[in-house]
Write an enzyme that holds these catalytic residues in place. Structure first.
Site, PDB file in Angstrom:
ATOM      1  N   THR A  77     -34.559 148.850 -31.365  1.00  0.00           N
ATOM      2  CA  THR A  77     -33.963 147.713 -30.684  1.00  0.00           C
ATOM      3  C   THR A  77     -32.990 146.916 -31.556  1.00  0.00           C
ATOM      4  O   THR A  77     -33.159 146.812 -32.758  1.00  0.00           O
ATOM      5  CB  THR A  77     -35.075 146.765 -30.149  1.00  0.00           C
ATOM      6  OG1 THR A  77     -35.900 147.508 -29.270  1.00  0.00           O
ATOM      7  CG2 THR A  77     -34.548 145.572 -29.428  1.00  0.00           C
ATOM      8  N   GLY A 121     -39.767 148.697 -21.426  1.00  0.00           N
ATOM      9  CA  GLY A 121     -40.426 147.816 -22.391  1.00  0.00           C
ATOM     10  C   GLY A 121     -40.097 146.348 -22.147  1.00  0.00           C
ATOM     11  O   GLY A 121     -39.722 145.943 -21.031  1.00  0.00           O
ATOM     12  N   GLY A 136     -43.302 147.070 -27.040  1.00  0.00           N
ATOM     13  CA  GLY A 136     -42.944 146.331 -25.838  1.00  0.00           C
ATOM     14  C   GLY A 136     -44.120 145.959 -24.959  1.00  0.00           C
ATOM     15  O   GLY A 136     -44.173 144.859 -24.401  1.00  0.00           O
TER      16      GLY A 136
HETATM   17  N1  ASP Z   1     -39.392 146.607 -27.868  1.00  0.00           N
HETATM   18  C1  ASP Z   1     -38.777 147.859 -27.555  1.00  0.00           C
HETATM   19  C2  ASP Z   1     -39.471 148.493 -26.382  1.00  0.00           C
HETATM   20  O1  ASP Z   1     -40.671 148.379 -26.284  1.00  0.00           O
HETATM   21  C3  ASP Z   1     -38.814 148.851 -28.650  1.00  0.00           C
HETATM   22  C4  ASP Z   1     -38.511 148.361 -30.012  1.00  0.00           C
HETATM   23  O2  ASP Z   1     -38.261 147.187 -30.264  1.00  0.00           O
HETATM   24  O3  ASP Z   1     -38.535 149.210 -30.897  1.00  0.00           O
HETATM   25  O4  ASP Z   1     -38.808 149.159 -25.621  1.00  0.00           O
END
Ligand code: ASP
Length: 326
Positions: free
Chosen positions: A188, A218, A242
């Site tokens: 992200t 997510g 997420g």
């Molecule tokens: N938060 C993001 C998700 O769950 C993934 C991440 O931050 O690596 O899609």
């Protein structure tokens, strides 16, 4: 919004994801240079009198174009080997927001999210319908292969072989295995800003999780969770597991603690992160409050980040020791 512009109000922060980097992975000069360059671009826009919303869109768009991070080009791949991209953006003055999930043909998911916000009466679009909206609004399109890099294909193969869905922030990740995972991606990208008028905004964009089931969504595109801005409290962009951030309702949890209990930004973010841990997740957030305080906490081993504080210096950090959790 306050009546007059005052450059001393400007604050800016970006992240390139939180994760479990091998302890011997080194100082990551390429990542740091990219973060510094992109933070400086956002700061320059704010100094020219640009809005917080413009600054976060610009920075997240640049991070999407940078293959080092898990968004846009270089996004992680789902179980079928396809990118499914999520993004969201919010303005703090009126909570105007837009978000998209599961797109693979719109060149810039964050641009599409802003178009949802400004050029549609809606807030959240998914998949083919989101792409159709982008097409109708004349946003550039690409083939899904545009986003796919060799590193992500290797990472997907690895995850498939091991039969795991890689969070990039694996909670039961064994530190002893880290060398093997030194090339692990960081999930992200995001940006938060306070402009010269004191206005706040947040934006986040991601490919999600390696080897995720097609259709999985997510926290990133959920406004009030992975992306949130309200001029009365703070602008927040999250990265991490997420599912746990969703259970916490992260962005709004921080807002609520600040608004209803009078907590300071850092305490509210720490508390919300403790809740994430409680629900089995890991990660971090970048946040700027209405008074210009910056908080960049994380409970994973690293979080790729850059920020511009009161002194106007662009600073970068990866390890916890790299910078104060202001
Ligand atoms: N938060 C993001 C998700 O769950 C993934 C991440 O931050 O690596 O899609």
């Amino acid at each position: 919004m306050n009546a007059s512009a005052d450059p001393s109000r400007i604050r800016f922060a970006i992240h390139g994801g939180a994760g479990d980097l091998a302890p011997d992975a080194g100082p990551q000069p390429e990542h740091r240079a990219a973060l510094a360059r992109i933070a400086a671009a956002g700061q320059a826009l704010l100094l020219r009198g640009g809005s917080a919303l413009d600054a976060v869109e610009l920075a997240v768009g640049l991070l999407e174009d940078c293959p080092l991070f898990n968004a846009g080009i270089g996004a992680v791949l789902n179980r079928d080997g396809l990118p499914e991209l999520d993004a969201a953006i919010q303005r703090g003055s009126d909570r105007a927001c837009g978000a998209v999930t599961g797109v693979m043909r719109t060149k810039s998911p964050i641009r599409l999210a802003r178009a949802v916000m400004e050029r549609s009466p809606h807030v959240l679009f998914f998949g083919a319908g989101a792409e159709q909206l982008g097409r109708e609004l004349g946003l550039p399109e690409v083939e899904p292969a545009h986003f796919v890099t060799h590193e992500r294909l290797v990472q997907l193969e690895d995850a498939r072989r091991k039969g795991i869905i890689t969070l990039d922030h694996d909670s039961d990740f064994d530190r002893a295995q880290k060398s093997e995972r030194a090339d692990a991606a960081f999930g992200t990208v995001g940006a938060v800003a306070r402009d010269a008028w004191g206005g706040l905004a947040a934006a986040t964009s991601t490919g999600g999780l390696t080897n995720k089931h097609p259709g999985r969504i997510g926290d990133t595109p959920l406004v009030g969770v992975g992306t949130f801005a309200d001029d009365r409290s703070a602008a927040i962009s999250c990265t991490g597991t997420g599912e746990s951030f969703i259970k916490v309702g992260f962005g709004h949890e921080v807002h609520a603690r600040m608004s209803y209990q009078g907590w300071e930004l850092a305490r509210a973010c720490r508390h919300a992160l403790d809740e994430v841990l409680h629900y089995g997740g890991r990660g971090g957030c970048i946040a700027i409050d209405h008074q210009g305080r910056i908080s960049l906490p994380f409970n994973s081993y690293v979080m790729f980040r850059a920020w511009v504080g009161e002194d106007g210096e662009v600073r970068t950090g990866i390890d916890p020791s790299d910078g104060p959790d202001q």
